[in-house]
Design a protein around this motif. Structure first.
Motif, PDB file in Angstrom:
ATOM      1  N   GLU A   1      -2.836   6.284 -11.802  1.00 22.35           N
ATOM      2  CA  GLU A   1      -3.550   6.779 -10.623  1.00 22.35           C
ATOM      3  C   GLU A   1      -3.541   8.307 -10.601  1.00 22.35           C
TER       4      GLU A   1
ATOM      5  N   ALA B   1       0.821  -1.218   0.000  1.00 24.86           N
ATOM      6  CA  ALA B   1       0.000   0.000   0.000  1.00 24.86           C
ATOM      7  C   ALA B   1       0.854   1.265   0.000  1.00 24.86           C
TER       8      ALA B   1
ATOM      9  N   ARG C   1      -5.257   6.776  -1.138  1.00 25.26           N
ATOM     10  CA  ARG C   1      -4.743   5.422  -0.885  1.00 25.26           C
ATOM     11  C   ARG C   1      -3.762   5.426   0.277  1.00 25.26           C
TER      12      ARG C   1
ATOM     13  N   CYS D   1       2.975   6.513  -6.548  1.00 22.25           N
ATOM     14  CA  CYS D   1       1.846   6.728  -7.447  1.00 22.25           C
ATOM     15  C   CYS D   1       2.025   5.926  -8.742  1.00 22.25           C
TER      16      CYS D   1
ATOM     17  N   TRP E   1      -4.148   3.777   4.131  1.00 28.90           N
ATOM     18  CA  TRP E   1      -3.150   2.964   4.847  1.00 28.90           C
ATOM     19  C   TRP E   1      -2.884   3.565   6.220  1.00 28.90           C
TER      20      TRP E   1
ATOM     21  N   ALA F   1      -6.417  10.173  -5.968  1.00 30.12           N
ATOM     22  CA  ALA F   1      -6.542   8.752  -5.614  1.00 30.12           C
ATOM     23  C   ALA F   1      -5.301   8.260  -4.865  1.00 30.12           C
TER      24      ALA F   1
END
Length: 190
Positions: A115, A75, A123, A79, A127, A119
């Motif tokens: 991505e 995770a 993300r 990018c 995490w 986003a």
């Protein structure tokens, strides 16, 4: 419940002019030497209950050089730059200037097919928000500079376009304390 996460920016894998999107090169000789020199000062972070790193080669090598023996967290990958991966900004600007302008100007755009900046930040924030909520837990994560920037944007609730205003130098550290959705930022230095 609160915890403390210290983010350590991965060491250098190339000069600024040699950087490429989605670059997974190992530490260069300067980066390796800098990590070895920084190790004594950063070694106390190895006492953290949880030690993580981005999956990039330079993040893993930095974590090992610092004595952290970190666990790879997928995770925490940088990018996804889609078809721009492996190319330099100068190369992409020369071939796709309109797409680069769109990408830099709109955090929700992903003209490269990967991505979007928004986003990516979400993300990394996801995490961050799912870390163990043990009271006073200490964690360290070695991550690519873009991941550190994304975590900072999320933690302080800055608009995504501010991402471009943050410079993260190799081996610099920053600490986030708190819990999901409630973060405090402490800049530790380089």
């Amino acid at each position: 419940m609160t915890f403390r996460l210290t983010l350590v920016a991965a060491g250098r894998s190339s000069s600024r002019l040699g950087e490429r999107f989605g670059d997974d090169r190992p530490l260069d000789s300067e980066g390796r030497l800098a990590a070895e020199r920084a190790a004594p000062g950063l070694l106390p972070l190895a006492a953290a209950e949880l030690r993580y790193c981005s999956p990039s080669t330079r993040s893993r090598e930095t974590g090992d050089a610092l004595g952290f023996t970190p666990l790879v967290q997928l995770a925490l990958r940088d990018c996804d730059m889609g078809r721009w991966a492996g190319r330099s900004l100068a190369d992409v600007m020369a071939r796709e200037p309109t797409e680069v302008d769109a990408w830099l100007g709109d955090p929700r755009s992903s003209p490269h097919g990967g991505e979007s900046l928004h986003a990516f930040i979400m993300r990394i924030g996801g995490w961050l928000d799912t870390r163990p909520a043990e009271d006073h837990a200490k964690m360290v994560a070695v991550a690519d500079p873009g991941v550190v920037r994304a975590a900072l944007m999320y933690a302080i609730k800055a608009p995504p376009h501010c991402y471009w205003n943050v410079d993260v130098r190799p081996l610099s550290t920053v600490t986030l304390t708190g819990r999901a959705g409630e973060w405090r930022l402490r800049v530790d230095g380089t």
